[in-house]
Write an enzyme that holds these catalytic residues in place. Structure first.
Site, PDB file in Angstrom:
ATOM      1  N   CYS A  60       6.818 -11.394   4.247  1.00  0.00           N
ATOM      2  CA  CYS A  60       7.074 -10.748   2.838  1.00  0.00           C
ATOM      3  C   CYS A  60       8.363 -11.014   2.015  1.00  0.00           C
ATOM      4  CB  CYS A  60       6.319  -9.405   2.812  1.00  0.00           C
ATOM      5  SG  CYS A  60       4.475  -9.390   3.451  1.00  0.00           S
ATOM      6  N   HIS A  69       7.619  -7.688  -4.515  1.00  0.00           N
ATOM      7  CA  HIS A  69       6.776  -8.166  -3.793  1.00  0.00           C
ATOM      8  C   HIS A  69       5.394  -7.697  -3.938  1.00  0.00           C
ATOM      9  CE1 HIS A  69       4.605  -9.876  -0.473  1.00  0.00           C
ATOM     10  NE2 HIS A  69       4.480  -8.495   0.154  1.00  0.00           N
ATOM     11  N   ASN A 114      -2.055 -10.442  -2.197  1.00  0.00           N
ATOM     12  CA  ASN A 114      -0.650 -10.529  -1.446  1.00  0.00           C
ATOM     13  C   ASN A 114      -0.367 -11.981  -1.191  1.00  0.00           C
ATOM     14  OD1 ASN A 114       1.671 -10.261   0.204  1.00  0.00           O
ATOM     15  ND2 ASN A 114       1.199  -8.659   1.300  1.00  0.00           N
TER      16      ASN A 114
END
Length: 336
Positions: free
Chosen positions: A115, A263, A293
């Site tokens: 991530c 993020h 995501n």
């Protein structure tokens, strides 16, 4: 000593839209359950046979970024590719991009920081440029999650979150050190590595021979595992810390933030950070609602969209921040 600045941005997402209602046909879930916990309404998943892979999506985003940068592909001196979902276990997709774009034999580096991968990759590119080693660097974040997710009720806690896509940025040398990337800040805490993990295949614990030998249909080691509440609690703390670290380094306070691009892990995390820093909706960019995501691709996709929509202007202070598996986290402070 130079600074580096972003001169071109690009993105690519698959055409195939998968809504929460679509997921409810695959597993025991519903739109209300997913939206309440994540803020996600839909995501893009690559269709079998479409030709989209982690590398090819990265190439499509890169072509757009290079075109917008106004340079030739052969002006690229180095390639950095961030992903947790490479097309092959090895080699990584950086060399695939070099070949697909028909760029001269420049170096290609792959970053495996999940991530926070794009922030890590951006930091590497920034420092290569700062030292004068390279002038123009292509940085890509791309992920193809959908082909590796458990699309049953057993895996719903993870599967509903993730989407596919790619984003890219071209960085170049900037002689005015008051502009461009002002600083980057990177951290890790490996003691929590197994709170967000994909164990197999892996040399240390569960390799291909084990999976084949056991032939266990209930083996979950090759699906992602996430301790969601633990990750959330750590994320909100580390996001705040690393944003403040960047602001303090540059003698700024939270009022100096013109645009925060976190993020896209969970809309609730972004909203928590927004409230803590007292930022308006116009100062935070979120697109997790429509893409889910996309891990290493989430920041470059969001950064590209924010720029396309005119929400980032010359002179703005732009903050990028990420937290994820590892645990790893980081931030970048940019004077646009």
């Amino acid at each position: 000593m130079y600074n580096s600045k972003i001169i071109g941005l690009g993105k690519y997402v698959p055409d195939n839209i998968v809504t929460n209602a679509d997921l409810s046909k695959m597993m025991d879930t519903n739109d209300e359950w997913i939206t309440e916990r994540t803020g996600i309404k839909e995501r893009r998943w690559v269709k079998e046979g479409s030709g989209d892979t982690t590398a090819t999506m990265g190439v499509k985003a890169a072509k757009q970024a290079i075109e917008r940068a106004g340079i030739d592909k052969d002006d690229i001196d180095f390639i950095i590719f961030a992903t947790l979902s490479p097309d092959m276990y090895f080699p990584g997709p950086g060399v695939q991009v070099q070949h697909a774009l028909d760029i001269k034999t420049v170096g290609a580096l792959d970053v495996r920081n999940q991530c926070s991968g794009f922030v890590y990759a951006l930091s590497v590119a920034d420092n290569f440029i700062k030292t004068g080693m390279y002038k123009n660097i292509l940085v890509i974040g791309s992920e193809l999650h959908s082909h590796g997710l458990d699309k049953t009720t057993r895996g719903r806690g993870v599967t509903v979150i993730f989407g596919d896509g790619a984003g890219a940025a071209v960085l170049t040398r900037e002689e005015d050190t008051s502009k461009g990337i002002l600083s980057t800040h990177l951290h890790s805490q490996g003691e929590h590595a197994e709170e967000l993990v994909l164990v197999a295949p892996g040399m240390g614990k569960r390799w291909v021979n084990d999976i084949i030998a056991d032939n266990d249909p209930n083996d979950e080691s090759y699906f992602p595992h996430m301790n969601g509440q633990f990750v959330f609690k750590n994320a909100v703390v580390r996001f705040s810390e690393v944003i403040m670290e960047g602001l303090t380094k540059n003698n700024m306070d939270k009022d100096a933030i013109d645009m925060l691009i976190p993020h896209q892990a969970n809309l609730r995390i972004a909203q928590f950070i927004q409230k803590k820093f007292g930022l308006s909706d116009d100062q935070v960019f979120n697109n997790i609602m429509k893409y889910g995501n996309t891990t290493a691709a989430s920041i470059p996709i969001a950064l590209t969209e924010a720029w396309e929509e005119g929400k980032i202007k010359e002179g703005d202070n732009v903050v990028l921040a990420a937290f994820g598996s590892g645990f790893t986290w980081g931030s970048a402070i940019i004077k646009w």
